[in-house]
Design a protein around this motif. Structure first.
Motif, short mmCIF file in Angstrom:
data_model
loop_
_atom_site.label_atom_id
_atom_site.label_comp_id
_atom_site.label_asym_id
_atom_site.label_seq_id
_atom_site.Cartn_x
_atom_site.Cartn_y
_atom_site.Cartn_z
N LYS A 193 -2.01 -15.90 -0.10
CA LYS A 193 -1.73 -16.39 -1.45
C LYS A 193 -0.65 -17.46 -1.35
O LYS A 193 0.41 -17.22 -0.77
N LYS A 194 -0.93 -18.63 -1.92
CA LYS A 194 0.01 -19.74 -1.84
C LYS A 194 1.15 -19.60 -2.84
O LYS A 194 1.05 -18.84 -3.81
N THR A 195 2.21 -20.34 -2.60
CA THR A 195 3.38 -20.34 -3.47
C THR A 195 2.97 -20.66 -4.92
O THR A 195 2.20 -21.58 -5.16
N GLY A 196 3.49 -19.84 -5.84
CA GLY A 196 3.20 -20.05 -7.26
C GLY A 196 2.01 -19.25 -7.76
O GLY A 196 1.86 -19.05 -8.97
N LYS A 197 1.15 -18.79 -6.85
CA LYS A 197 -0.01 -18.00 -7.26
C LYS A 197 0.43 -16.58 -7.62
O LYS A 197 1.41 -16.06 -7.09
N ARG A 198 -0.32 -15.94 -8.52
CA ARG A 198 0.00 -14.58 -8.94
C ARG A 198 -1.00 -13.58 -8.37
O ARG A 198 -2.16 -13.91 -8.16
N VAL A 199 -0.53 -12.35 -8.15
CA VAL A 199 -1.41 -11.27 -7.71
C VAL A 199 -1.17 -10.07 -8.61
O VAL A 199 -0.04 -9.81 -9.03
N ARG A 200 -2.25 -9.37 -8.89
CA ARG A 200 -2.13 -8.15 -9.70
C ARG A 200 -1.89 -6.98 -8.76
O ARG A 200 -2.61 -6.81 -7.77
N VAL A 201 -0.89 -6.17 -9.09
CA VAL A 201 -0.45 -5.10 -8.19
C VAL A 201 -0.73 -3.73 -8.80
O VAL A 201 -0.55 -3.52 -10.00
N GLN A 202 -1.19 -2.83 -7.95
CA GLN A 202 -1.48 -1.47 -8.38
C GLN A 202 -0.24 -0.59 -8.30
O GLN A 202 0.07 0.17 -9.21
N LYS A 203 0.50 -0.71 -7.19
CA LYS A 203 1.75 0.06 -7.06
C LYS A 203 2.61 -0.53 -5.95
O LYS A 203 2.13 -1.26 -5.09
N VAL A 204 3.89 -0.17 -5.99
CA VAL A 204 4.85 -0.59 -4.97
C VAL A 204 5.17 0.64 -4.13
O VAL A 204 5.50 1.70 -4.66
N VAL A 205 5.05 0.50 -2.82
CA VAL A 205 5.26 1.63 -1.92
C VAL A 205 6.53 1.42 -1.11
O VAL A 205 6.70 0.39 -0.44
N ASP A 206 7.43 2.40 -1.20
CA ASP A 206 8.69 2.38 -0.44
C ASP A 206 9.54 1.14 -0.74
O ASP A 206 10.37 0.75 0.08
N GLY A 207 9.28 0.49 -1.87
CA GLY A 207 10.06 -0.67 -2.24
C GLY A 207 9.84 -1.89 -1.37
O GLY A 207 10.56 -2.88 -1.49
N LYS A 208 8.81 -1.85 -0.49
CA LYS A 208 8.61 -2.99 0.43
C LYS A 208 7.18 -3.48 0.51
O LYS A 208 6.93 -4.60 0.93
N TRP A 209 6.21 -2.66 0.11
CA TRP A 209 4.80 -3.07 0.18
C TRP A 209 4.16 -3.02 -1.20
O TRP A 209 4.35 -2.05 -1.95
N LEU A 210 3.40 -4.05 -1.54
CA LEU A 210 2.65 -4.09 -2.79
C LEU A 210 1.19 -3.78 -2.50
O LEU A 210 0.54 -4.48 -1.70
N GLN A 211 0.66 -2.73 -3.11
CA GLN A 211 -0.76 -2.43 -2.98
C GLN A 211 -1.50 -3.16 -4.09
O GLN A 211 -1.20 -2.95 -5.27
N LEU A 212 -2.45 -4.00 -3.73
CA LEU A 212 -3.10 -4.84 -4.71
C LEU A 212 -4.09 -4.06 -5.57
O LEU A 212 -4.73 -3.11 -5.12
N HIS A 213 -4.23 -4.52 -6.81
CA HIS A 213 -5.12 -3.90 -7.80
C HIS A 213 -6.58 -4.07 -7.37
O HIS A 213 -6.92 -5.00 -6.64
#
Length: 274
Positions: free
Chosen positions: A221-241
Motif C-alpha cells: 500500500k502506497k503512502t496516503g492510501k487507506r486500508v480497512r482494519v479488522q483488529k489490532v493485535v498486540d499493538g503492532k500488527w493490523l489484521q486487514l478486514h
C-alpha cells in the motif's frame, strides 16, 4: 396472396420473472454476456489476485502435490467473484448454480465461431489453456471434499466470540421488535466500528500473509492510501478486514503498524483515520 408471417424470434431479457421458461442464448446475447465477463476478468484487481495465487502455489501442476487442491479451491472462489458481479444482471443467481445455468443456456451458442473465440479469450484471462473447457463444480461438490492426507484447512473465527447472559456465543446479538419485525443490536458485541488506517510511511508498507516480518508478502500500500482494519493485535500488527482480502485474493493479510528498523525505531507506519 397473403404471405405467412415469419416465426417470431425468441429473445432473452436480462431479467426474468419467476417461473418464466429458460431460453437458449442467441449468438448476439451470448456475445453481450461474454463481453461483460471479459471486462471482469480483464480487471487489474482480478489479474493481480490471480498472479498472487499462481505464485503462492508454484507446484499446483505437480501431480499429487497439495498445491493443486489448495490452488483450485482458491481459484474457484476468485473466478466466482467475477461471475457473481455479472450474472445477477442477466437473471442468474450469484453462485455456482447461476454459472451452471449460464453454461447450459450457452451450449448451442458456443458452437458459433465468434462465441467460441470469445470463450477462448476468457479462458486466457482466467489463466487456463485457450481451448480448455471451464467446468463449474457439480452440485454438492462444494459441500464436502475428501482430503486423505488430513491437510484440509480448519475453520476458525478471526476474532473471539462473546457470550450473553443465556450462555450463547456469537460476535453480535440481535432481538426482533415484535411490532415492526426489525432486528436491533442488543447487548455486548465483539465487533468494532469502522476502522481505517492511512499509510504514512514512504514509499509504501508491505502486506504480509501472517503477522510475521518474515512471512510472505501478498501486496503493498502506497503512502496516503487507506486500508480497512479488522483488529489490532498486540499493538503492532493490523489484521486487514475481509473486504481487503477479496481485493488481494488471500484468506488472511497483515500490516506492521510500527517500524522495527533501528533507523526508524518506534516510527508509525500507518495512522488511524477513522
Amino acid at each position: 396472396t397473403v404471405r405467412p408471417k415469419p416465426p417470431e424470434r425468441r429473445t432473452l431479457l436480462k431479467k426474468r420473472t419467476a417461473g418464466e421458461a429458460a431460453l437458449e442464448f442467441e449468438v448476439g446475447e451470448a456475445l453481450q454476456l461474454q463481453g461483460a465477463l471479459l471486462e471482469g476478468f480483464k480487471d487489474a484487481q482480478f489479474q493481480d489476485a490471480l498472479k498472487r495465487l499462481q505464485r503462492r502455489y508454484p507446484e499446483r501442476k505437480t501431480k499429487g502435490h497439495t498445491d493443486g487442491v489448495a490452488f483450485f479451491e482458491a481459484f474457484e472462489a476468485l473466478t466466482l467473484s467475477v461471475h457473481a458481479r455479472v450474472l445477477p444482471t442477466w437473471g442468474f443467481t450469484a453462485d455456482w448454480d447461476g454459472v451452471r445455468e449460464m453454461f447450459a443456456r450457452m451450449a448451442d451458442a458456443l458452437k458459433h465461431p465468434k462465441v467460441r473465440k470469445a470463450q477462448e479469450e476468457i479462458n486466457v484471462l482466467m489463466g487456463l489453456p485457450r481451448n480448455a473447457t471451464f467446468t463449474p463444480p457439480t452440485k454438492g461438490e462444494e459441500m464436502v471434499v475428501y482430503r486423505p492426507n488430513g491437510d484440509a484447512p480448519i475453520f476458525q473465527y478471526p476474532r473471539a466470540l462473546v457470550r450473553d447472559d443465556d450462555g450463547d456465543e456469537a460476535h453480535e446479538f440481535f432481538v426482533e421488535d415484535r411490532e415492526t419485525g426489525d432486528l436491533h443490536l442488543c447487548g455486548i458485541t465483539a465487533l468494532d466500528a469502522e476502522c481505517w488506517y492511512a499509510v504514512v510511511h514512504r514509499p509504501a508498507v508491505v502486506i504480509r500473509e501472517q503477522p510475521d516480518e518474515k512471512s510472505k508478502m501478498v501486496g503493498r500500500k502506497k503512502t496516503g492510501k487507506r486500508v480497512r482494519v479488522q483488529k489490532v493485535v498486540d499493538g503492532k500488527w493490523l489484521q486487514l478486514h475481509h473486504t481487503e482480502l477479496v481485493r488481494l485474493g488471500v484468506q488472511e493479510a497483515w500490516v506492521l503498524l510500527e517500524s522495527h528498523d533501528p533507523a526508524l525505531a518506534g516510527q508509525q507506519l500507518l495512522e488511524r483515520v477513522i
